[in-house]
Each structure stands twice: as C-alpha cells, then as structure tokens.
Design a protein around this motif. Sequence first.
Motif, PDB file in Angstrom:
ATOM      1  N   VAL A  58     -48.467   5.057  -1.948  1.00  0.00           N
ATOM      2  CA  VAL A  58     -49.879   5.083  -2.322  1.00  0.00           C
ATOM      3  C   VAL A  58     -50.681   4.292  -1.288  1.00  0.00           C
ATOM      4  CG1 VAL A  58     -51.558   4.524  -4.106  1.00  0.00           C
ATOM      5  CG2 VAL A  58     -49.253   5.249  -4.747  1.00  0.00           C
ATOM      6  N   PRO A  59     -51.632   4.913  -0.609  1.00  0.00           N
ATOM      7  CA  PRO A  59     -52.378   4.212   0.451  1.00  0.00           C
ATOM      8  C   PRO A  59     -53.547   3.400  -0.078  1.00  0.00           C
ATOM      9  CG  PRO A  59     -53.058   6.498   0.407  1.00  0.00           C
ATOM     10  CD  PRO A  59     -51.986   6.355  -0.636  1.00  0.00           C
ATOM     11  N   LEU A  60     -53.258   2.476  -0.963  1.00  0.00           N
ATOM     12  CA  LEU A  60     -54.256   1.539  -1.480  1.00  0.00           C
ATOM     13  C   LEU A  60     -53.537   0.296  -1.967  1.00  0.00           C
ATOM     14  CD1 LEU A  60     -54.223   1.630  -4.876  1.00  0.00           C
ATOM     15  CD2 LEU A  60     -55.322   3.808  -4.460  1.00  0.00           C
ATOM     16  N   ALA A  61     -54.312  -0.777  -2.144  1.00  0.00           N
ATOM     17  CA  ALA A  61     -53.739  -2.039  -2.605  1.00  0.00           C
ATOM     18  C   ALA A  61     -53.476  -1.938  -4.103  1.00  0.00           C
ATOM     19  CB  ALA A  61     -54.698  -3.184  -2.301  1.00  0.00           C
ATOM     20  N   ILE A  62     -52.231  -2.121  -4.483  1.00  0.00           N
ATOM     21  CA  ILE A  62     -51.852  -1.960  -5.886  1.00  0.00           C
ATOM     22  C   ILE A  62     -50.772  -2.974  -6.237  1.00  0.00           C
ATOM     23  CG2 ILE A  62     -50.290  -0.090  -5.189  1.00  0.00           C
ATOM     24  CD1 ILE A  62     -50.599   1.103  -7.961  1.00  0.00           C
ATOM     25  N   SER A  63     -50.924  -3.624  -7.374  1.00  0.00           N
ATOM     26  CA  SER A  63     -49.893  -4.504  -7.916  1.00  0.00           C
ATOM     27  C   SER A  63     -49.268  -3.803  -9.114  1.00  0.00           C
ATOM     28  CB  SER A  63     -50.488  -5.846  -8.358  1.00  0.00           C
ATOM     29  OG  SER A  63     -51.099  -6.511  -7.283  1.00  0.00           O
ATOM     30  N   VAL A  64     -47.955  -3.717  -9.119  1.00  0.00           N
ATOM     31  CA  VAL A  64     -47.239  -3.048 -10.201  1.00  0.00           C
ATOM     32  C   VAL A  64     -46.408  -4.091 -10.935  1.00  0.00           C
ATOM     33  CG1 VAL A  64     -45.685  -1.191 -10.827  1.00  0.00           C
ATOM     34  CG2 VAL A  64     -47.163  -0.949  -8.821  1.00  0.00           C
ATOM     35  N   ILE A  65     -46.632  -4.205 -12.235  1.00  0.00           N
ATOM     36  CA  ILE A  65     -45.945  -5.211 -13.040  1.00  0.00           C
ATOM     37  C   ILE A  65     -45.215  -4.485 -14.154  1.00  0.00           C
ATOM     38  CG2 ILE A  65     -46.197  -7.330 -14.365  1.00  0.00           C
ATOM     39  CD1 ILE A  65     -49.000  -7.548 -12.889  1.00  0.00           C
ATOM     40  N   ARG A  66     -43.917  -4.564 -14.135  1.00  0.00           N
ATOM     41  CA  ARG A  66     -43.090  -3.828 -15.086  1.00  0.00           C
ATOM     42  C   ARG A  66     -43.090  -4.532 -16.441  1.00  0.00           C
ATOM     43  NH1 ARG A  66     -39.305  -1.054 -11.383  1.00  0.00           N
ATOM     44  NH2 ARG A  66     -37.681  -1.061 -12.972  1.00  0.00           N
ATOM     45  N   GLY A  67     -42.802  -3.749 -17.486  1.00  0.00           N
ATOM     46  CA  GLY A  67     -42.812  -4.296 -18.828  1.00  0.00           C
ATOM     47  C   GLY A  67     -41.860  -5.456 -19.015  1.00  0.00           C
ATOM     48  N   ASP A  68     -40.657  -5.391 -18.395  1.00  0.00           N
ATOM     49  CA  ASP A  68     -39.704  -6.485 -18.567  1.00  0.00           C
ATOM     50  C   ASP A  68     -40.201  -7.763 -17.890  1.00  0.00           C
ATOM     51  OD1 ASP A  68     -39.445  -5.417 -16.056  1.00  0.00           O
ATOM     52  OD2 ASP A  68     -37.271  -5.175 -16.118  1.00  0.00           O
ATOM     53  N   SER A  69     -40.903  -7.630 -16.761  1.00  0.00           N
ATOM     54  CA  SER A  69     -41.463  -8.813 -16.099  1.00  0.00           C
ATOM     55  C   SER A  69     -42.573  -9.436 -16.930  1.00  0.00           C
ATOM     56  CB  SER A  69     -42.012  -8.423 -14.719  1.00  0.00           C
ATOM     57  OG  SER A  69     -40.987  -7.971 -13.881  1.00  0.00           O
ATOM     58  N   ILE A  70     -43.397  -8.598 -17.543  1.00  0.00           N
ATOM     59  CA  ILE A  70     -44.480  -9.100 -18.392  1.00  0.00           C
ATOM     60  C   ILE A  70     -43.915  -9.938 -19.520  1.00  0.00           C
ATOM     61  CG2 ILE A  70     -46.248  -8.389 -20.051  1.00  0.00           C
ATOM     62  CD1 ILE A  70     -46.744  -5.941 -18.236  1.00  0.00           C
ATOM     63  N   GLU A  71     -42.884  -9.439 -20.176  1.00  0.00           N
ATOM     64  CA  GLU A  71     -42.339 -10.154 -21.324  1.00  0.00           C
ATOM     65  C   GLU A  71     -41.550 -11.388 -20.907  1.00  0.00           C
ATOM     66  OE1 GLU A  71     -40.443  -7.879 -24.254  1.00  0.00           O
ATOM     67  OE2 GLU A  71     -42.303  -6.829 -24.750  1.00  0.00           O
ATOM     68  N   ALA A 143     -44.705  -0.069 -20.760  1.00  0.00           N
ATOM     69  CA  ALA A 143     -43.702   0.210 -19.742  1.00  0.00           C
ATOM     70  C   ALA A 143     -44.085  -0.392 -18.410  1.00  0.00           C
ATOM     71  CB  ALA A 143     -43.507   1.713 -19.588  1.00  0.00           C
ATOM     72  N   GLN A 144     -45.391  -0.350 -18.072  1.00  0.00           N
ATOM     73  CA  GLN A 144     -45.816  -0.751 -16.740  1.00  0.00           C
ATOM     74  C   GLN A 144     -47.325  -0.966 -16.715  1.00  0.00           C
ATOM     75  OE1 GLN A 144     -43.683   0.880 -13.192  1.00  0.00           O
ATOM     76  NE2 GLN A 144     -45.571   2.030 -12.959  1.00  0.00           N
ATOM     77  N   VAL A 145     -47.760  -1.914 -15.889  1.00  0.00           N
ATOM     78  CA  VAL A 145     -49.181  -2.153 -15.656  1.00  0.00           C
ATOM     79  C   VAL A 145     -49.429  -2.068 -14.159  1.00  0.00           C
ATOM     80  CG1 VAL A 145     -51.108  -3.774 -15.859  1.00  0.00           C
ATOM     81  CG2 VAL A 145     -49.411  -3.639 -17.683  1.00  0.00           C
ATOM     82  N   GLU A 146     -50.395  -1.256 -13.772  1.00  0.00           N
ATOM     83  CA  GLU A 146     -50.789  -1.122 -12.375  1.00  0.00           C
ATOM     84  C   GLU A 146     -52.187  -1.720 -12.220  1.00  0.00           C
ATOM     85  OE1 GLU A 146     -50.646   3.055 -11.637  1.00  0.00           O
ATOM     86  OE2 GLU A 146     -48.661   3.260 -12.537  1.00  0.00           O
ATOM     87  N   VAL A 147     -52.342  -2.654 -11.294  1.00  0.00           N
ATOM     88  CA  VAL A 147     -53.642  -3.231 -10.982  1.00  0.00           C
ATOM     89  C   VAL A 147     -54.081  -2.664  -9.642  1.00  0.00           C
ATOM     90  CG1 VAL A 147     -54.959  -5.351 -10.616  1.00  0.00           C
ATOM     91  CG2 VAL A 147     -53.069  -5.333 -12.266  1.00  0.00           C
ATOM     92  N   LEU A 148     -55.076  -1.780  -9.658  1.00  0.00           N
ATOM     93  CA  LEU A 148     -55.565  -1.109  -8.462  1.00  0.00           C
ATOM     94  C   LEU A 148     -56.813  -1.829  -7.976  1.00  0.00           C
ATOM     95  CD1 LEU A 148     -53.936   1.033 -10.198  1.00  0.00           C
ATOM     96  CD2 LEU A 148     -55.293   2.757  -9.050  1.00  0.00           C
ATOM     97  N   ARG A 149     -56.832  -2.172  -6.691  1.00  0.00           N
ATOM     98  CA  ARG A 149     -57.963  -2.908  -6.147  1.00  0.00           C
ATOM     99  C   ARG A 149     -58.871  -1.971  -5.354  1.00  0.00           C
ATOM    100  NH1 ARG A 149     -52.696  -5.751  -5.476  1.00  0.00           N
ATOM    101  NH2 ARG A 149     -53.133  -6.439  -3.349  1.00  0.00           N
ATOM    102  N   GLY A 150     -60.184  -2.173  -5.529  1.00  0.00           N
ATOM    103  CA  GLY A 150     -61.156  -1.354  -4.824  1.00  0.00           C
ATOM    104  C   GLY A 150     -61.664  -0.211  -5.684  1.00  0.00           C
ATOM    105  N   PRO A 151     -62.739   0.485  -5.248  1.00  0.00           N
ATOM    106  CA  PRO A 151     -63.326   1.587  -6.023  1.00  0.00           C
ATOM    107  C   PRO A 151     -62.313   2.689  -6.302  1.00  0.00           C
ATOM    108  CG  PRO A 151     -64.797   0.916  -4.243  1.00  0.00           C
ATOM    109  CD  PRO A 151     -63.508   0.201  -4.010  1.00  0.00           C
ATOM    110  N   GLN A 152     -62.382   3.245  -7.528  1.00  0.00           N
ATOM    111  CA  GLN A 152     -61.422   4.273  -7.937  1.00  0.00           C
ATOM    112  C   GLN A 152     -62.111   5.492  -8.548  1.00  0.00           C
ATOM    113  OE1 GLN A 152     -58.184   3.738  -7.223  1.00  0.00           O
ATOM    114  NE2 GLN A 152     -58.721   1.731  -6.425  1.00  0.00           N
ATOM    115  N   GLY A 153     -63.392   5.691  -8.299  1.00  0.00           N
ATOM    116  CA  GLY A 153     -64.153   6.705  -9.006  1.00  0.00           C
ATOM    117  C   GLY A 153     -63.778   8.131  -8.713  1.00  0.00           C
ATOM    118  N   THR A 154     -63.129   8.416  -7.580  1.00  0.00           N
ATOM    119  CA  THR A 154     -62.799   9.809  -7.269  1.00  0.00           C
ATOM    120  C   THR A 154     -61.485  10.252  -7.895  1.00  0.00           C
ATOM    121  OG1 THR A 154     -61.687   9.225  -5.191  1.00  0.00           O
ATOM    122  CG2 THR A 154     -64.054   9.675  -5.091  1.00  0.00           C
TER     123      THR A 154
END
Length: 818
Positions: A58-71, A143-154
């Motif tokens: 994915v050509p954008l800044a993204i943080s992916v946090i899995r459910g097991d890491s969250i808990e 299951a998973q949380v994705e934090v996407l940085r920057g505009p995402q309107g398209t």
Amino acid sequence: MIARTYLFAGVAGLSLLSSMAFAQDAAPPPEADQTTQQPRGDVIIVTARRRQETAQEVPLAISVIRGDSIEATGNFNVVKLQQLAPTLQVYTSNPRNTSVNIRGLGVPFGLTSDGFEQGVGIYVDDVYNSRVAAATFDFLDVAQVEVLRGPQGTLYGKNTTAGAINITTNQPTFDFEGRAELSVGNLGYKQAKAAISGPLSDTVAARIAVAATGRRGTLFNTITDRWINEQDNLGLRGQLLFRPNDDLNITLSGDYSRQNPECCGTVFVRVGRTQRALNRQYDALVAAVSAANPGRSYAEPSRNPYDRLSDLDSSLNAGNKIGGASLRVKWDLGSGTLTSVTAWRFWDWRPENDRDFTGLSIVSRSQNPSQQDQYSQEFRYNYAGEKIDFVLGLFGFKQRIDTQGTEQQGADASRWSLSGAQATDPSILKGLTATNTQWLKSTSAALFGQLSWHVNDALTIQPGARLNYDKKSGFYQRIVTNGQGQQISCTPAPAAGSVLAAQCGVYQPQVSAPSDSAWNLTYDFNVNYKIAPDILAYATYAKSFKTLGINQNGLPLNADNTVNYDAGTVKPESVNHFETGLKTQFWNRRATFNLSAFRTEIKDFQATVNGGQFGTVRGYLANAGKVRSQGIEADFKVVASDRFTAYANGAYTDAKYKKFVDAPCPPELSGGTFQPANATPDYSQPGVPGALSPRQCDISGQRLPGVSKWAFSYGAEYNIPVTLLDKDGQVYLGVDGNYRSHWNSNASPSIYTEVKGYALTNFRAGFRGEDFDIFGWIRNAFDVNYIDLLQVAPGNTGLIAGQPGDPQTWGGTIKFSF
C-alpha cells in the motif's frame, strides 16, 4: 451437521445472557513460508484501499495493529490506541468531547460541536461512525485496526482530510469456534469477553460477541465519598453471513454498546494569574465566598493533582449508548467485485457535568443530552486487472441530532461572577437557568474513485478524485428564566447596574437558524515505484477539503452585545497535502522498516473558540487563516527468531498556526477591561491584574494544541518453549511503552496549560499453548504521574483543572479457545 447447528445456536444464546463469559479477539494467522525454514515476518493483509493486499504494497503511511497485540498491551479502545500509534492523538474530557487527530489534525482541540465534520474517519466493517463518542467504547471482537495517515476521500465513504481508523472485526465462520477471556486486576478491574461462531446451515453462519468492563474510578470525590471516573461498559455484536455460492456474501450485523459511569470529573491543578482585577481572581474569590459564609470555609481537598482528590458538588454522569445495524453485500462479478453497505446508527448521550470545576455552587447544573440518528448507503465497484485496477464508489449520508441543554447558576454564583453590592446578593443569580433546544440536519452525497495504472512491473501511477455535496441546517433557541421561574428578555438592553443587566451578563436569550450548502471537487495523485521486490517508494499529492460547518451551540455576541449572526456558518477547510515514503523489508522479510515524510497545509482551518465567561457561548467555530503540519515518521519491526520479536515506531510532528490573527486570547491575556477597539493589541502584560486585555490575539507561529513534537512507541517479546502440566507451550515475557513530549492543552496555547512530556512502560509475563493463554500484566509499571488533559475554568479567574492519567494498574488474564 444438525447436532452441531443446534449446539452452536444454544451456546450462542447462552453467551448473550452471560456477561461473565470470556473472549479473545482472533488475529489473522501468519502466512507460511514454503521456500525456507528460516523465520519470516508476518504477511499482514489490509483493506486500506478497499481491496485485500499486503500492508507493504500500500503506497501510503499506515499503521496496522492486530487484535492480539491490542489485547496483550491492554489498549482496549481508540483512546488507548495512541500508546501504540505515535502519530495518533486522542484526548477526551467525556465521550462527547473527544478529539481524534492524526499528525495534530482532524478536529479542533476543545469543546466539540455537532456542526462540523471529523477530519479522521472512524470505520467499523466499512460503516462510517460520525460521532467520535464511538472511540470511547471497548473494542469488541476486533481482528485488526488500520490507522491511515493523510487524506482518504477518494477511497472512503465520508471525506476525511487527516486520515482514517479502519476497524475490522472477526467475521462469521463455517467452522465452529469459540473464544473466551477474563481479566481481573486492582482498582476492582473486571473485564470479560466472549465470541462464538459457526454454521447454522450449509449456507448460513453466525457470530455473536459480548464484552463487559468495570473498574473503580481513579479520582475520589470528598463531597459524595465516592470514587469517580469509573468504567462501566457493556457491548454486544451479532452477525449473520449468508453465502449461497462462492461469488456472493451477504452479512447482516447489529451492535449495541452502553456506558453508565459516574464520570467525568476533574481535580484542581493550579492557579495562574489573569488580567482580571486581583480581587476578582480565584484565590480572592474563594476567600470572599468563605468570608460571606461563616462556618463554611472553602478549601480544595488538595492542591496536588496526583493526590487524586476532587470535591465536585454537581451530579456527574456520562451515560452513553451507541449502536446500529448494517447490511453488507459483496458480489463477485468475475470482472470485479460490487459491494453495497447499508447502515443505520444511533447515539444517545445523557451527560451531567460540574462546569465550575470546584466544590462551590457556582454552576449548579450543566447537561446537554443529545440523540442522533444517521443513515448511510455506499456502493463500490472494485476491478483488478493486469494493467489497470480501480475503485469507483457512490456514498450517501443523512444525519439528525437533537439536543436539550440546561445550565443553572447556584448559590455562590453572585459572589463569583458579580461585583460591588450585587456580589453580596445571592438571589440575583441563584436559580438563573438557561434552557437550550437545538437540532441539526446534515446531508452528504459523493461520487469518488481511484485508478491504478501499472505502467510496468515496477511503476504504478494512481490518480483519484471526489465530487462532494454537503448541506447543513440547524436551529438553536435559548430561553432564560430567573430564580422565580420567570422568563427574562435582554432586548432592549437593560439599564446598566440593574439586576436584569447582571442576569443578562450571564445568560442571554437567543435564537438562530444557520444553514448552508456547498459542492467540492478534490483529487489526489500518487506515483509509486518498486525499486526491488521488497522496496517500494512513493510520492503523493492530495487536494482535499473539510466541508462547511455551522455553529450549532449558539452564537457569540458583538461588542454592542447583539448576536453576531455572521458567525453562524464556517467556511470549508482547503487542504494541500504532500507526502513521500519508503517501505522496505529485508533479512528474508524478518525485518520491516518504513519511512514517510509529510507536509499538510490547511487554509481556513476550522478552530474552536471558547468563551471566557460563564454566560457567553461555551464554544463556537471560527476560521483560522492557515495551519501547517509537517514531519517524519518511522516504523520498524523485526522477527529475529521464533523466540524474539520487537518493534519501534517514532514520529516528529511540527504542527503550527501559520496565520491566526484574531484568535481568542489565552487566560494570561484575558479578564481585564478590553483595549480600545482600533488599538494595536498589547501583549506585554500577561498575568498582570488590572491590565487592559486584547480583544483578540495573534497566535500565528504558535504550535497547535494537543500534539507532541516527539512521540515514540516500542515493544518486545521473548519466549521459551516449555511443557507445563502436560501442556506444550511457551513461557513469555513482554514489554511495551510509549513516550510523548510536552504539548499544550488550550486552543490558544497558554503558559498555564503546558502538559509535561511523559513515558509509560508496561510489562506482561505468562504461559500460552495452542488453545489457551494465561498471563499477568502491569501497566504504567513505574507509577508515572502524568496529565491526560488540562482545562481552563470559565470566568477568567485563573483556575486550571485537569484529569490525571491512570496510575499503576496490575492484574491477570486468562484466555482460551475451543
């Protein structure tokens, strides 16, 4: 099959009735490496671009946090998630007044208004959640949380200018499975979760999840002899999946969550000098109230916020209910996939607050309950070809919010807010009541799309565009009654020095009905190049916007005490965003290192302006000339072996007001008689009692509130294979932590609201096997004292109140699956 179906149905029904069931969020399994026996990093699948692909593609800044890491790290909602994602800032004084920002941008810092949009979109299983109150609820079977940085309107249904939080829950399965979790700890902490999934027939599967959390409060109220700011959460989700064939999936989902804590109180933090007359500032006013009430000498229970003692005398409540239903249809047409998401959501907010932040009866009652309904419909068509991929979507959104507000003055209000002889007459303000009735209607429609042209195996060019229409209309009416229940009018202006003039100086009747609409065309352009099989470079430009806003909580007054109707609407934000990045994997993909640099400029930034007096509008929107956020972010993860993994993430964020010449002044430059209207503002006497106060302040060049310049998070885990009680498994030790440098907690940065930087460290240790996990944990292990939020008390008296962060907590968790 029939027996299993009935078994599943029976167990699922029991899980709904039992709030003490257990749960464990499922995480996607690592992809097996068939070519080598060496350990490799996880292949993380994301849906950031509305199609399944690996995070590194994915050509954008993204943080992916899995459910097991969250808990495992105890980050059970979006508010806590910022401890794992350094570019995320979440601050909350109560569920409604919650700010979710990325890179310092998203929503203006301060009191929340219903009349503007969120810059950070929160999505749960493709459904947009318009109210940030959803961020305060527990994660439920995530299951998973994705934090996407920057505009995402398209790519996303609702336009988002700062980023998106994409939450994916575990879906129904045609293989029977169940997960359970129970945690207990100090402060009376109890958390239970359960999730059960399986087939009802050959074509229908179901999943049910439940979670309940309770914890004693962290502040002790010496007036009520109770702990406050507790946790009392319950969440339920049910899903039905109908899969008549391999090409069609229809998912019906429903969820309900409620919170009912005695919350959200504050403690005394400090007093800072303002420009109000010295005998009208906090310490002098406290002495005057005490002198006027022999035998009731007032003193705060403590002036050390970390004693965690409060004396709030008004009722506190943060009753909060949120839920809804959605129908998601995915149809594989061969040439592409058509997705339809139909959703309805509601929000019911029942607050009670103590707005004077003291044990004195100044504001004796403050509450603004709201009820919201939102409806959304999204259609998307995804096509993937050898040379061309694209997403084309339609989005429609409709929302209505109704609010009924009440604020009432108490027995000490005259002494606190009036001067001279009037200050000695409690009857002037006691019982003075403002009753607000308001509603908001919001409609939005959009056509959006993004194209990916694979020029060759390495180079991809990716343009996107969005056409958006928004309409907002609102109504606000404030009726004011005196202590005898008689309605008062402030038109024509009452005689100076009269009782009515004093009352109108606190609450004025007002009616407004702002309305506006706008079309906007935005676009983005991304170029990405695969330098090597595991090295991707990208550059993005985005022209985005945040739609118009209306002031829904009442309007400010002009210098002649008339309503400023020109402030009823707020112009859209215009966003220019630039970003470059590098995504790499090496050491046989056991190590991942990603780097991004960004610059975002926003013209007509929608800022929150807070009134300094009790009787003025609590907060309203205004356009700042320009803000800018720029910085560098880095993410590193290594899977050194089957025994050891580690990660480290960092962010440098330089977020400033580039131009805001007519901002509200901070408390040290407020409270005195106003300087002449046409005079050049004089900022030379901050905190000098009796000095003349500027009418507005130029805060250009100052840092945006709520964002630290430096933020880091890290974690590591080491395990040893063992056999315990005839169970094969691993004994493991984990550590994670985060650091944030200092930041300011006022919309116009103040010397009195600077929050010191802090570092938090957490440990966990346990034993896990194939279908169970037992571990102990300690969070904020070194019992660091830190502040979550500071607030300037109204009245320009210099009082600063705040909410200390959680102290050291510890406990144990047991999980199992079947």
